[in-house]
Design a protein around this motif. Structure first.
Motif, PDB file in Angstrom:
ATOM      1  N   ASP A 106       0.839  -1.203   0.000  1.00 16.99           N
ATOM      2  CA  ASP A 106       0.000   0.000   0.000  1.00 16.99           C
ATOM      3  C   ASP A 106       0.872   1.250   0.000  1.00 16.99           C
ATOM      4  O   ASP A 106       2.073   1.168  -0.266  1.00 16.99           O
ATOM      5  CB  ASP A 106      -0.969  -0.017   1.194  1.00 16.99           C
ATOM      6  N   GLY A 107       0.282   2.385   0.320  1.00 22.04           N
ATOM      7  CA  GLY A 107       0.997   3.661   0.268  1.00 22.04           C
ATOM      8  C   GLY A 107       2.142   3.762   1.263  1.00 22.04           C
ATOM      9  O   GLY A 107       2.922   4.708   1.220  1.00 22.04           O
ATOM     10  N   LYS A 108       2.290   2.777   2.141  1.00 18.07           N
ATOM     11  CA  LYS A 108       3.404   2.814   3.084  1.00 18.07           C
ATOM     12  C   LYS A 108       4.397   1.686   2.840  1.00 18.07           C
ATOM     13  O   LYS A 108       5.323   1.491   3.622  1.00 18.07           O
ATOM     14  CB  LYS A 108       2.867   2.755   4.524  1.00 18.07           C
ATOM     15  N   GLY A 109       4.185   0.966   1.757  1.00 17.15           N
ATOM     16  CA  GLY A 109       5.143  -0.086   1.420  1.00 17.15           C
ATOM     17  C   GLY A 109       4.573  -1.477   1.586  1.00 17.15           C
ATOM     18  O   GLY A 109       3.390  -1.727   1.353  1.00 17.15           O
ATOM     19  N   MET A 110       5.443  -2.377   2.017  1.00 18.26           N
ATOM     20  CA  MET A 110       5.107  -3.793   2.055  1.00 18.26           C
ATOM     21  C   MET A 110       4.675  -4.207   3.464  1.00 18.26           C
ATOM     22  O   MET A 110       5.293  -3.823   4.457  1.00 18.26           O
ATOM     23  CB  MET A 110       6.353  -4.584   1.635  1.00 18.26           C
ATOM     24  N   HIS A 111       3.610  -4.982   3.536  1.00 17.62           N
ATOM     25  CA  HIS A 111       3.164  -5.493   4.831  1.00 17.62           C
ATOM     26  C   HIS A 111       3.050  -7.002   4.742  1.00 17.62           C
ATOM     27  O   HIS A 111       2.304  -7.516   3.917  1.00 17.62           O
ATOM     28  CB  HIS A 111       1.815  -4.886   5.203  1.00 17.62           C
ATOM     29  N   ILE A 112       3.773  -7.690   5.594  1.00 18.72           N
ATOM     30  CA  ILE A 112       3.753  -9.146   5.559  1.00 18.72           C
ATOM     31  C   ILE A 112       2.786  -9.640   6.618  1.00 18.72           C
ATOM     32  O   ILE A 112       2.828  -9.192   7.766  1.00 18.72           O
ATOM     33  CB  ILE A 112       5.163  -9.717   5.785  1.00 18.72           C
ATOM     34  N   GLY A 113       1.906 -10.534   6.205  1.00 15.45           N
ATOM     35  CA  GLY A 113       0.869 -10.992   7.133  1.00 15.45           C
ATOM     36  C   GLY A 113       1.026 -12.444   7.522  1.00 15.45           C
ATOM     37  O   GLY A 113       2.145 -12.926   7.767  1.00 15.45           O
ATOM     38  N   ASP A 114      -0.101 -13.162   7.516  1.00 16.15           N
ATOM     39  CA  ASP A 114      -0.121 -14.522   8.052  1.00 16.15           C
ATOM     40  C   ASP A 114       0.341 -15.557   7.039  1.00 16.15           C
ATOM     41  O   ASP A 114       0.418 -15.312   5.842  1.00 16.15           O
ATOM     42  CB  ASP A 114      -1.552 -14.860   8.479  1.00 16.15           C
TER      43      ASP A 114
END
Lengths: 97, 497
Positions: free
Chosen positions: B471-479
């Protein structure tokens, strides 16, 4: 015609140097009758001059004047070819009428 | 005596002179044998003259050893002018009495007439004189072929060249002379000079490989001493002349540092057991659009926040585009660059040969002294290189980074969108410390993204395949993607199907 000025460059006192000097002297006497001015430079004693004249092979004979300058290298054993290379039509010599 | 020679257990009988040509002293195991003659043989355009000049130039600048250059082919004025391009100011060295020419180029007065026997006594006298005048320790003769063209008595020439090299060797001078070859893989030289004159033979090649020029140097023989065998790539640098890339000397040590640095993505640091190792090299592989450049951007930005210096080699996107992308993810590349803690270098992959890219990159790394380096992408470089050239490139770059305890993040693009491996990762996966795979996952009508850390040398790591979003803040790693299998192969199936 400008005076004929020849310089012979040799490397040390070797049989080949002496051979070339003797051959040149004979050519001067027989073909130019002493009108040519001949000098000899030993490149071992005077390497700076050899550098200026860009001498590679020895013996080398240079016709300094009249210009253009001409070069012959070798022990000068064939007078007719030496004369041709120096730009003189071969003189009829007493030996070869 | 050279202190490095004492490292050999076997007593070395042949003393060597360090040439000062980068990389050559490494493959020759110390340089050229002292007071011997070495033939540098190569086809036209193989950089023989550059080698002969570089040998003298390095003697002057690095060892304070004056040198005499005997030119048989190029005019003295041409040599002075051509070599200025490498930063070698020969005219200045001449004034300082460190360099002397012996001009043996063909005479402007025209061909010389030959009547009777002759030798090269004049040349020998001039070389000897020049050596004595400036106290030369090194002599280069370039190139002997011109002599063989000018004078037809080749037996005389061989005997005379032997006399010249013997004289110089007796004077303690280390001689380099060049000779021309007809084929890259044929006779050593056109006139068989080497058998008469050379103690050592070095071959320079400029061969076509998969439609690309590749320069290599090979030490064919070195009498009485050891050397590295085989061909080593080299390049011509306008800053340093010849640079040999001594592959076999490169030691690929595994990451030895226990210091961790941030990847720029918190969750990814956690997956890697606390971040990347400071001197490790990481390969991130994924299809187009999976977020490789984002990973690189965050890696650079993470370095900035940690007060480090970050260097990015971009081979795919323009600087403007990279800066715009970074801004869209909330990262200020322009500001980082202004503070001189970020450097972005854009290059067209096809603009130079691989060796040239490598040398330029190594020079930039030397100058900028980064803590972390990213290459985006390696695949772009691979497309313009032969397989061997590419592997050598990666090995050399990796080794440079490790020696400097610098972290490296290389990206590679996999050709298929779903699953599959890239050619790049197949060829270099063993060279890197860690591999991160980025994958598209097709799932009930939507395209999701998943990431896995495949390998983490010297550390535990999370082996879950995790979903991530951008998203607009970069990469987010989830489950963990627990309900899906086959993510890596690209053939996803769902549990309960």
């Amino acid at each position: 015609m400008d005076a004929l000025h020849l310089t012979l460059y040799v490397a040390g006192d070797t049989p080949r140097s002496r051979q070339a000097m003797a051959n040149l002297e004979r050519i001067c006497v027989e073909h130019f009758g002493g009108r040519a001015k001949c000098a000899t430079v030993d490149v071992l004693l005077d390497p700076e001059v050899a550098d200026t004249e860009r001498i590679l092979t020895t013996p080398t004979l240079i016709r300094e004047s009249p210009t253009p300058r001409r070069r012959v290298t070798g022990d000068l054993s064939d007078a007719q070819r030496v004369l041709a290379a120096l730009g003189f039509s071969p003189y009829p010599s007493p030996q070869n009428p | 005596m050279n202190p490095s020679a004492s490292q050999n257990i076997r007593p070395e009988t042949v003393a060597k002179v360090r040439t000062g040509i980068p990389g050559f002293d490494s493959i020759s195991e110390g340089g050229l044998p002292r007071a011997r003659a070495t033939l540098i043989a190569g086809t036209a355009g193989s950089a023989k003259t550059v080698f002969a000049v570089h040998y003298l130039a390095a003697g002057i600048t690095q060892a304070d050893e004056p040198g005499v250059f005997v030119t048989f082919e190029d005019s003295v004025a041409d040599v002075r002018k051509n070599m200025l391009g490498f930063g070698w100011d020969i005219a200045r060295w001449e004034k300082e009495g460190k360099w002397a020419f012996v001009d043996a180029a063909p005479d402007a007065e025209g061909p010389i007439a030959i009547v009777g026997d002759y030798d090269l006594g004049g040349l020998l006298a001039r070389i000897e004189h020049a050596v004595k005048k400036i106290g030369a320790k090194r002599v280069s003769l370039d190139s002997l072929n011109a002599l063989f063209v000018q004078f037809k008595d080749h037996a005389m020439l061989r005997a005379e060249l032997f006399r010249i090299t013997s004289t110089l060797k007796r004077m303690g001078v280390t001689v380099v002379f060049t000779g021309e070859r007809i084929d890259e893989y044929g006779d050593v030289t056109r006139h068989g000079i080497e058998e008469f004159v050379a103690d050592n033979v070095v071959i320079l090649r400029n061969s076509l490989e998969e439609e690309r020029r590749r320069r290599t140097v090979e030490i064919l023989k070195m009498r009485g001493t050891t050397h590295q065998r085989g061909e080593f790539p080299f390049t011509l640098s306008s800053r340093e002349g010849i640079i040999v890339i001594p592959l076999s000397q490169i030691q690929l040590t595994q990451s030895s540092s226990t210091v961790r640095i941030t990847s720029g993505v918190k969750e990814l640091d956690r997956m890697c057991g606390g971040g990347f190792f400071r001197d490790s090299v990481i390969l991130a592989s994924g299809a187009s659009g999976t977020g490789k450049t984002l990973l690189v951007t965050q890696f650079m930005s993470g370095g900035f926040k940690a007060k480090e210096r970050s260097l990015l080699f971009a081979f795919e996107e323009s600087k403007d585009q990279l800066f715009r992308n970074a801004a869209a993810w909330g990262m200020d590349f322009a500001g980082m660059e202004q503070k001189e803690r970020l450097m972005v270098v854009n290059r067209y992959p096809h603009a130079m040969a691989m060796e040239d890219h490598l040398v330029e990159m190594q020079q930039i790394i030397d100058d900028f002294k980064p803590n972390r380096v990213a290459v985006d992408s390696l695949s772009a470089l691979e497309r313009v290189s032969s397989l061997r050239g590419f592997r050598e490139f990666v090995i050399s770059l990796t080794s440079t980074l490790k020696q400097k305890e610098t972290a490296g993040l290389f990206t590679s693009t996999s050709p298929s969108l779903l699953g599959g491996t890239s050619v790049t990762e197949k060829h270099i996966s063993t060279l890197t410390d860690s591999i991160i795979l980025l994958r598209y996952v097709e799932s009930f009508g939507t395209m999701r993204r998943a990431l896995v850390v495949l390998k983490m040398r010297g550390s535990q790591h999370d082996d879950a395949i995790r979903e991530y979003t951008i998203d607009g803040k970069g990469m987010h790693i989830g489950d963990r993607l627990s309900a899906i299998t086959g993510v890596l192969s690209g053939h996803t199936t769902f549990e309960g199907e």
